[in-house]
Design a protein around this motif. Structure first.
Motif, PDB file in Angstrom:
ATOM      1  N   ASN A   1      -4.587  -7.127  -5.485  1.00  0.00           N
ATOM      2  CA  ASN A   1      -3.955  -7.037  -4.154  1.00  0.00           C
ATOM      3  C   ASN A   1      -5.018  -7.148  -3.066  1.00  0.00           C
ATOM      4  OD1 ASN A   1      -0.996  -6.129  -4.748  1.00  0.00           O
ATOM      5  ND2 ASN A   1      -2.298  -4.953  -6.129  1.00  0.00           N
ATOM      6  N   PRO A   2      -5.643  -8.336  -2.940  1.00  0.00           N
ATOM      7  CA  PRO A   2      -6.733  -8.492  -1.966  1.00  0.00           C
ATOM      8  C   PRO A   2      -6.262  -8.384  -0.527  1.00  0.00           C
ATOM      9  CG  PRO A   2      -6.215 -10.597  -3.019  1.00  0.00           C
ATOM     10  CD  PRO A   2      -5.355  -9.543  -3.662  1.00  0.00           C
TER      11      PRO A   2
ATOM     12  N   PRO B   1      -2.284   2.065  -2.880  1.00  0.00           N
ATOM     13  CA  PRO B   1      -2.501   1.632  -4.259  1.00  0.00           C
ATOM     14  C   PRO B   1      -1.770   2.549  -5.251  1.00  0.00           C
ATOM     15  CG  PRO B   1      -4.559   1.626  -3.051  1.00  0.00           C
ATOM     16  CD  PRO B   1      -3.552   2.281  -2.169  1.00  0.00           C
TER      17      PRO B   1
ATOM     18  N   ASN C   1       0.848  -1.192   0.000  1.00  0.00           N
ATOM     19  CA  ASN C   1       0.000   0.000   0.000  1.00  0.00           C
ATOM     20  C   ASN C   1       0.876   1.230   0.000  1.00  0.00           C
ATOM     21  OD1 ASN C   1      -2.797  -0.719   0.007  1.00  0.00           O
ATOM     22  ND2 ASN C   1      -2.462  -1.678   1.989  1.00  0.00           N
TER      23      ASN C   1
ATOM     24  N   TRP D   1      -6.309  -2.555  -9.077  1.00  0.00           N
ATOM     25  CA  TRP D   1      -5.259  -2.729  -8.059  1.00  0.00           C
ATOM     26  C   TRP D   1      -5.809  -3.517  -6.871  1.00  0.00           C
ATOM     27  CZ3 TRP D   1      -3.832  -2.109  -3.083  1.00  0.00           C
ATOM     28  CH2 TRP D   1      -2.455  -2.158  -2.794  1.00  0.00           C
ATOM     29  N   GLU D   2      -7.027  -3.183  -6.463  1.00  0.00           N
ATOM     30  CA  GLU D   2      -7.647  -3.873  -5.319  1.00  0.00           C
ATOM     31  C   GLU D   2      -7.928  -5.338  -5.647  1.00  0.00           C
ATOM     32  OE1 GLU D   2     -10.871  -1.256  -4.376  1.00  0.00           O
ATOM     33  OE2 GLU D   2      -9.556   0.113  -3.284  1.00  0.00           O
ATOM     34  N   GLU D   3      -8.282  -5.651  -6.899  1.00  0.00           N
ATOM     35  CA  GLU D   3      -8.512  -7.038  -7.295  1.00  0.00           C
ATOM     36  C   GLU D   3      -7.199  -7.833  -7.296  1.00  0.00           C
ATOM     37  OE1 GLU D   3     -10.610  -7.305 -10.995  1.00  0.00           O
ATOM     38  OE2 GLU D   3     -12.255  -6.049 -10.263  1.00  0.00           O
TER      39      GLU D   3
ATOM     40  N   ASN E   1      -4.586   7.177  -4.896  1.00  0.00           N
ATOM     41  CA  ASN E   1      -5.479   7.900  -3.981  1.00  0.00           C
ATOM     42  C   ASN E   1      -5.371   9.408  -4.147  1.00  0.00           C
ATOM     43  OD1 ASN E   1      -6.509   5.547  -2.907  1.00  0.00           O
ATOM     44  ND2 ASN E   1      -4.954   5.441  -1.324  1.00  0.00           N
TER      45      ASN E   1
ATOM     46  N   GLN F   1      -9.686   0.069  -8.840  1.00  0.00           N
ATOM     47  CA  GLN F   1     -10.452  -1.168  -8.705  1.00  0.00           C
ATOM     48  C   GLN F   1      -9.609  -2.376  -9.122  1.00  0.00           C
ATOM     49  OE1 GLN F   1     -14.175  -1.131 -10.802  1.00  0.00           O
ATOM     50  NE2 GLN F   1     -14.728  -3.194 -10.144  1.00  0.00           N
TER      51      GLN F   1
END
Length: 103
Positions: free
Chosen positions: A102-103, A50, A48, A98-100, A66, A96
């Protein structure tokens, strides 16, 4: 399943279209867009906050999604102007993705 932009969810597919470009999925890296010889990547198994990586002939640039903070050499940042504009325009879809990855 794809994001609103057409960016992929992590899966077994090899290529997906996004805004007229093609993106390729490697084990933990997605090339979200190419502009000439500059590549915009979203990587998995990352720290982190992102962020995305912009890789070009003048060196790497990292963009935090961010707040759009940009890290890199002055030369690399100057040469990445068009890529930085693309990242800003597609920031929500990249976040979105990045979040997928990097769960």
């Amino acid at each position: 399943m794809a994001t609103e932009c057409g960016l992929p969810s992590v899966g077994n597919e090899a290529l997906w279209p996004c805004h007229g470009a093609m993106i390729a999925l490697w084990q933990f890296m997605v090339t979200a867009h190419r502009i000439g010889n500059i590549r915009i990547d979203v990587r998995g198994r990352e720290h982190n906050p992102p962020h995305v990586h912009i890789d070009g002939p003048n060196g790497p640039v990292r963009v935090f999604l961010n707040d759009m903070t940009v890290l890199g050499s002055r030369k690399a940042i100057r040469a990445s102007g068009e890529a930085l504009a693309w990242v800003e325009a597609n920031r929500q879809a990249l976040l979105q993705l990045w979040e997928e990855l990097n769960p």
